[in-house]
Enzyme design. Structure first.
Site, PDB file in Angstrom:
ATOM      1  N   LYS A  54      40.088  39.497  40.380  1.00  0.00           N
ATOM      2  CA  LYS A  54      39.837  39.682  38.941  1.00  0.00           C
ATOM      3  C   LYS A  54      40.098  38.380  38.192  1.00  0.00           C
ATOM      4  O   LYS A  54      39.313  37.976  37.338  1.00  0.00           O
ATOM      5  CB  LYS A  54      40.711  40.828  38.389  1.00  0.00           C
ATOM      6  CG  LYS A  54      40.216  42.194  38.831  1.00  0.00           C
ATOM      7  CD  LYS A  54      41.201  43.314  38.557  1.00  0.00           C
ATOM      8  CE  LYS A  54      40.684  44.613  39.186  1.00  0.00           C
ATOM      9  NZ  LYS A  54      41.616  45.742  39.081  1.00  0.00           N
ATOM     10  N   GLN A  98      47.491  46.827  37.113  1.00  0.00           N
ATOM     11  CA  GLN A  98      46.930  47.177  38.420  1.00  0.00           C
ATOM     12  C   GLN A  98      47.631  48.425  38.964  1.00  0.00           C
ATOM     13  O   GLN A  98      48.855  48.473  39.044  1.00  0.00           O
ATOM     14  CB  GLN A  98      47.105  45.992  39.390  1.00  0.00           C
ATOM     15  CG  GLN A  98      46.447  46.205  40.738  1.00  0.00           C
ATOM     16  CD  GLN A  98      44.933  46.350  40.657  1.00  0.00           C
ATOM     17  OE1 GLN A  98      44.269  45.603  39.956  1.00  0.00           O
ATOM     18  NE2 GLN A  98      44.391  47.333  41.358  1.00  0.00           N
ATOM     19  N   ASP A 121      40.242  48.848  30.988  1.00  0.00           N
ATOM     20  CA  ASP A 121      40.001  49.763  32.111  1.00  0.00           C
ATOM     21  C   ASP A 121      39.521  51.128  31.609  1.00  0.00           C
ATOM     22  O   ASP A 121      38.993  51.921  32.382  1.00  0.00           O
ATOM     23  CB  ASP A 121      41.295  49.967  32.922  1.00  0.00           C
ATOM     24  CG  ASP A 121      41.311  49.168  34.218  1.00  0.00           C
ATOM     25  OD1 ASP A 121      40.222  48.751  34.665  1.00  0.00           O
ATOM     26  OD2 ASP A 121      42.409  48.979  34.778  1.00  0.00           O
TER      27      ASP A 121
END
Ligand code: NDP
Length: 284
Positions: A54, A98, A121
């Site tokens: 990422k 994460q 997200d």
């Protein structure tokens, strides 16, 4: 018949080039560089790889990125304080924690601490609610990437039978909502589903998001179907494979995504897209 391959690498490359151009234009005209902050807790090897990828994708597209790593036994309050600081920092447009988090964390509370405007997200309850209502603020990256791949087929999905195997909050459920928005007739299957194959065989669009290598076999697929394989499984020999038995299913399906090189690269691409969107929304 051999299926058309939906090449996630090629589409991701094309989209990332466009995103890089848009980011450069935003920096040149507005002095704003899209910035993603990533938080990693613990030493899970897969999570470390995801975070590294990422951050690398951000750098390649000309985005700024910040990475915060913590030992697995860190106090949740420390991570929550970092999230609060990032929420308040106007240079940061997207914040990503994460997953999975270590057991002593309340993952829901951590996701709830992220400002919904920076929740790239799309996992914050407020953003999930907006998605349910058909007015998403941020679309969760993996199902968002799948929708972009479906668009590549050029097929009209209205009225299509869509069957999703898997009902997680990050893939299966948002996938169902997005396909519903596209006027598909949606069925969501899970570990308690009776006669899974009876459902999958009806699918014009079949999305597998389970985490079980090659569980979708050729007999479970309708001839000509679009088969999207979200699964990422590591085999004993170290190779990656999806939830779909690719070699056999590609002889039955009309379209199919490979693993690797399918949905995976699109997930990170949509993370960049959401971060750019978050940055654009801060403009007066
Ligand atoms: P979860 O483990 O959270 O969910 C798996 C789902 O599969 C559950 O809903 C479970 O049902 C269902 N399931 C398990 N066994 C069966 C079965 N025998 N028949 C039918 N359904 C079953 O996984 P995620 O959604 O997080 O991820 C799914 C896969 O996708 C994983 O391989 C993951 O690595 C991959 N992934 C890939 C991404 C990408 O970018 N390509 C991004 C995110 C995930 P139940 O709810 O009843 O337990």
């Amino acid at each position: 018949m051999t299926a058309h391959i939906l090449d996630g690498n090629a589409l991701a490359q094309r989209m990332r080039a466009e995103l890089a151009e848009k980011a450069a234009a935003l920096a040149a005209t507005q002095g704003v560089t899209p910035c993603l902050a990533v938080i990693l807790v613990g030493e899970d090897p897969a999570s470390q790889v995801y975070v590294r990828n990422k951050v690398a994708a951000c750098e390649k597209a000309g985005f700024a990125s910040l990475k915060f790593t913590y030992a697995a036994d860190v106090e949740p309050a420390v991570v929550l304080a970092q999230i609060a600081a990032l929420n308040a920092d106007p240079r940061v447009h997207g914040i990503l924690v994460q997953l999975p988090l270590p057991r002593h964390f309340d993952a829901e509370a951590v996701l709830a601490a992220i400002s919904p405007e920076k929740d790239v997200d799309g996992f914050h309850a407020e953003n999930v609610g907006a998605l349910v209502q058909g007015q998403p603020r941020f679309i969760p990256c993996t199902p968002f990437g799948v929708m972009k791949m479906l668009a590549e087929t050029g097929l009209d999905l209205r009225g299509a039978e869509a069957v999703i195997v898997g009902r997680s909050n990050i893939v299966g459920k948002p996938m169902a909502l997005l396909l519903l928005q596209q006027d598909c007739t949606v069925t969501v299957c899970h570990s308690r589903t009776r006669d899974l194959a009876a459902h999958t065989r009806r699918a014009d669009v079949l999305v597998a998001a389970v985490g079980k290598p090659k569980m979708i076999t050729a007999e479970m697929v309708k001839p000509g179907a679009i088969v999207i394989d979200v699964g990422i499984n590591r085999l004993a020999d170290g190779k990656l494979c999806g939830d779909v038995d690719f070699d056999a299913v590609k002889e039955v399906a009309g379209w199919i995504t490979p693993v690797p090189g399918g949905v995976g690269p699109m997930t990170i691409t949509m993370l960049l897209a959401n971060t750019l969107l978050a940055a654009e929304r801060t403009l007066p």
